[in-house]
Scaffold this motif. Structure first.
Motif, mmCIF file in Angstrom:
data_model
loop_
_atom_site.group_PDB
_atom_site.id
_atom_site.type_symbol
_atom_site.label_atom_id
_atom_site.label_comp_id
_atom_site.label_asym_id
_atom_site.label_seq_id
_atom_site.Cartn_x
_atom_site.Cartn_y
_atom_site.Cartn_z
ATOM 1 N N GLN A 199 0.703 -1.125 -0.147
ATOM 2 C CA GLN A 199 -0.136 0.043 0.168
ATOM 3 C C GLN A 199 0.814 1.091 -0.149
ATOM 4 O O GLN A 199 1.824 1.436 0.745
ATOM 5 C CB GLN A 199 -0.779 0.125 1.366
ATOM 6 N N ASP A 200 0.648 2.110 -0.840
ATOM 7 C CA ASP A 200 1.397 3.237 -0.719
ATOM 8 C C ASP A 200 0.441 4.606 -0.708
ATOM 9 O O ASP A 200 -0.719 4.249 -0.672
ATOM 10 C CB ASP A 200 2.336 3.573 -1.994
ATOM 11 N N GLU A 201 1.217 5.798 -0.952
ATOM 12 C CA GLU A 201 0.304 7.003 -0.887
ATOM 13 C C GLU A 201 -1.262 6.911 -1.683
ATOM 14 O O GLU A 201 -2.333 7.322 -1.304
ATOM 15 C CB GLU A 201 0.737 8.294 -0.823
ATOM 16 N N ARG A 202 -0.807 6.646 -3.078
ATOM 17 C CA ARG A 202 -1.815 6.505 -3.836
ATOM 18 C C ARG A 202 -2.977 5.583 -3.619
ATOM 19 O O ARG A 202 -4.170 5.842 -3.823
ATOM 20 C CB ARG A 202 -1.194 6.121 -5.406
ATOM 21 N N GLN B 41 11.661 1.211 -13.637
ATOM 22 C CA GLN B 41 10.351 1.842 -12.692
ATOM 23 C C GLN B 41 10.362 1.052 -11.507
ATOM 24 O O GLN B 41 10.052 1.373 -10.399
ATOM 25 C CB GLN B 41 9.318 1.521 -13.704
ATOM 26 N N ALA B 42 10.692 -0.190 -11.702
ATOM 27 C CA ALA B 42 10.586 -1.345 -10.403
ATOM 28 C C ALA B 42 11.568 -0.894 -9.230
ATOM 29 O O ALA B 42 11.248 -0.740 -8.172
ATOM 30 C CB ALA B 42 10.727 -2.627 -10.816
ATOM 31 N N ASP B 43 12.885 -0.587 -9.701
ATOM 32 C CA ASP B 43 13.776 0.055 -8.842
ATOM 33 C C ASP B 43 13.617 1.223 -8.073
ATOM 34 O O ASP B 43 13.741 1.373 -7.054
ATOM 35 C CB ASP B 43 15.200 0.325 -9.507
ATOM 36 N N LEU B 44 12.896 2.025 -9.068
ATOM 37 C CA LEU B 44 12.669 3.448 -8.168
ATOM 38 C C LEU B 44 11.420 3.305 -7.510
ATOM 39 O O LEU B 44 11.672 3.966 -6.444
ATOM 40 C CB LEU B 44 12.200 4.355 -9.675
ATOM 41 N N ALA B 45 10.438 2.426 -7.731
ATOM 42 C CA ALA B 45 9.243 2.072 -6.869
ATOM 43 C C ALA B 45 9.826 1.548 -5.466
ATOM 44 O O ALA B 45 9.387 1.920 -4.537
ATOM 45 C CB ALA B 45 8.561 1.113 -7.354
ATOM 46 N N ASP B 46 10.709 0.802 -5.674
ATOM 47 C CA ASP B 46 11.346 -0.117 -4.428
ATOM 48 C C ASP B 46 11.881 0.806 -3.560
ATOM 49 O O ASP B 46 11.944 0.850 -2.544
ATOM 50 C CB ASP B 46 12.439 -1.087 -4.965
ATOM 51 N N ARG B 47 12.822 1.842 -4.130
ATOM 52 C CA ARG B 47 13.609 2.786 -3.532
ATOM 53 C C ARG B 47 12.854 3.954 -2.816
ATOM 54 O O ARG B 47 13.208 4.349 -1.761
ATOM 55 C CB ARG B 47 14.588 3.305 -4.428
ATOM 56 N N VAL B 48 11.856 4.156 -3.553
ATOM 57 C CA VAL B 48 10.975 5.480 -2.712
ATOM 58 C C VAL B 48 9.638 4.673 -1.922
ATOM 59 O O VAL B 48 8.994 5.526 -1.311
ATOM 60 C CB VAL B 48 10.345 6.256 -3.659
ATOM 61 N N VAL C 95 6.980 2.861 -3.141
ATOM 62 C CA VAL C 95 5.574 2.738 -3.593
ATOM 63 C C VAL C 95 5.370 1.515 -4.720
ATOM 64 O O VAL C 95 6.538 1.016 -4.993
ATOM 65 C CB VAL C 95 5.346 4.218 -4.539
ATOM 66 N N ARG C 96 4.208 1.487 -5.116
ATOM 67 C CA ARG C 96 4.017 0.338 -6.343
ATOM 68 C C ARG C 96 4.441 0.830 -7.506
ATOM 69 O O ARG C 96 4.674 2.116 -7.865
ATOM 70 C CB ARG C 96 2.663 0.122 -6.382
ATOM 71 N N LEU D 276 4.190 15.932 -1.775
ATOM 72 C CA LEU D 276 5.274 16.888 -1.675
ATOM 73 C C LEU D 276 6.382 15.790 -1.254
ATOM 74 O O LEU D 276 7.599 15.717 -1.932
ATOM 75 C CB LEU D 276 5.336 17.975 -1.042
ATOM 76 N N ARG D 277 5.968 15.019 -0.322
ATOM 77 C CA ARG D 277 7.141 14.075 0.317
ATOM 78 C C ARG D 277 7.650 13.044 -0.696
ATOM 79 O O ARG D 277 8.825 13.138 -0.942
ATOM 80 C CB ARG D 277 6.411 13.361 1.474
ATOM 81 N N LEU D 278 6.700 12.465 -1.490
ATOM 82 C CA LEU D 278 7.234 11.505 -2.695
ATOM 83 C C LEU D 278 7.840 11.991 -3.644
ATOM 84 O O LEU D 278 8.789 11.696 -4.114
ATOM 85 C CB LEU D 278 5.775 10.700 -3.177
ATOM 86 N N ALA D 279 7.323 13.283 -4.186
ATOM 87 C CA ALA D 279 8.067 13.992 -5.247
ATOM 88 C C ALA D 279 9.391 14.560 -4.746
ATOM 89 O O ALA D 279 10.518 14.253 -5.658
ATOM 90 C CB ALA D 279 7.123 15.300 -5.433
ATOM 91 N N TRP D 280 9.653 14.685 -3.507
ATOM 92 C CA TRP D 280 10.928 14.778 -3.047
ATOM 93 C C TRP D 280 11.906 13.878 -2.855
ATOM 94 O O TRP D 280 13.074 13.804 -3.313
ATOM 95 C CB TRP D 280 10.747 15.570 -1.619
ATOM 96 N N GLN D 281 11.212 12.643 -2.546
ATOM 97 C CA GLN D 281 11.909 11.530 -2.431
ATOM 98 C C GLN D 281 12.470 10.852 -3.877
ATOM 99 O O GLN D 281 13.653 10.471 -4.008
ATOM 100 C CB GLN D 281 11.122 10.134 -1.852
ATOM 101 N N ILE D 282 11.507 11.031 -4.833
ATOM 102 C CA ILE D 282 12.211 10.648 -6.100
ATOM 103 C C ILE D 282 13.114 11.670 -6.899
ATOM 104 O O ILE D 282 14.011 11.169 -7.234
ATOM 105 C CB ILE D 282 10.879 10.832 -7.099
#
Lengths: 130, 73
Positions: free
Chosen positions: A61-64, B16-23, B25-26, B42-48
């Motif tokens: 589960q993530d923010e979305r 995409q999978a690496d990035l998702a894993d590192r931040v 999210v799915r 804002l938090r997710l944008a900053w993490q990415i």
């Protein structure tokens, strides 16, 4: 979805089946509600089995997903409330004379199914935007 | 919303999978972010931005008209 969530939902399915079976056995007057509960339980367990077996990546589960989950449920509650208002008006206007048990079971089912449909719609859309 | 995530991801050789894993999210969330159909917190944008070694400003932009519509809704 985590393993814990899968287990919880499986138990929920078992709960529906047990409730349905008890109704069928001890309250024959509510056999229709019992059948509905039995079917809902079977569908929940079947869906969990399918998701567990064929999931390709971790179902986290993530923010979305949290946002979509919450907003989907809100829309579902609103729609069910509107349906209840319509049913109330139809009942006091003596247009329909629904069986209370069947009506409650139908509303429970409607709440669950409409919530899921709203969530699927928002998942496909990407966000809850307008 | 427009994003240059794909460009920055390719530059750093991150999938995409690496990035998702590192931040955390799915992968579908990353897919929707790149398509511009999901507006991140804002938090997710900053993490990415941190993973892709850039700034939020460089990664995401809004059309003025789009931003006005979102403000009024």
């Amino acid at each position: 979805m985590t393993e814990r969530n899968y287990t919880l939902k499986n138990w929920m399915g078992v709960g529906f089946i047990v409730a349905g079976a008890l109704l069928l056995l001890f309250a024959p007057a509510y056999s229709m509600v019992g059948s509905i509960l039995l079917n809902v339980g079977a569908v929940v367990i079947f869906m969990i089995f399918i998701r567990r077996r064929w999931r390709k990546e971790p179902d986290i589960q993530d923010e979305r997903t949290k946002k979509i989950g919450a907003v989907g449920l809100s829309w579902s509650w609103l729609l069910t409330l509107m349906l209840m208002c319509v049913l109330y008006l139809l009942t006091i206007g003596q247009v329909i004379d629904p069986d209370p048990g069947l009506l409650l079971a139908g509303l429970m089912l409607f709440l669950g199914v409409s919530g899921r449909l709203f969530q699927v719609y928002f998942y496909r859309k990407g966000d809850i935007g307008y | 919303m427009q994003t240059r995530m794909k460009e920055f991801r390719a530059r750093h050789g991150v999938t995409q999978a690496d990035l998702a894993d590192r931040v955390g999210v799915r992968r579908e969330t990353i897919v929707h972010l790149e398509k511009g159909t999901y507006t991140p917190s804002l938090r997710l944008a900053w993490q990415i931005a941190r993973v892709l070694e850039t700034t939020v400003d460089e990664l995401f932009s809004f059309d003025d008209e789009e931003a006005e519509n979102e403000d009024s809704s």
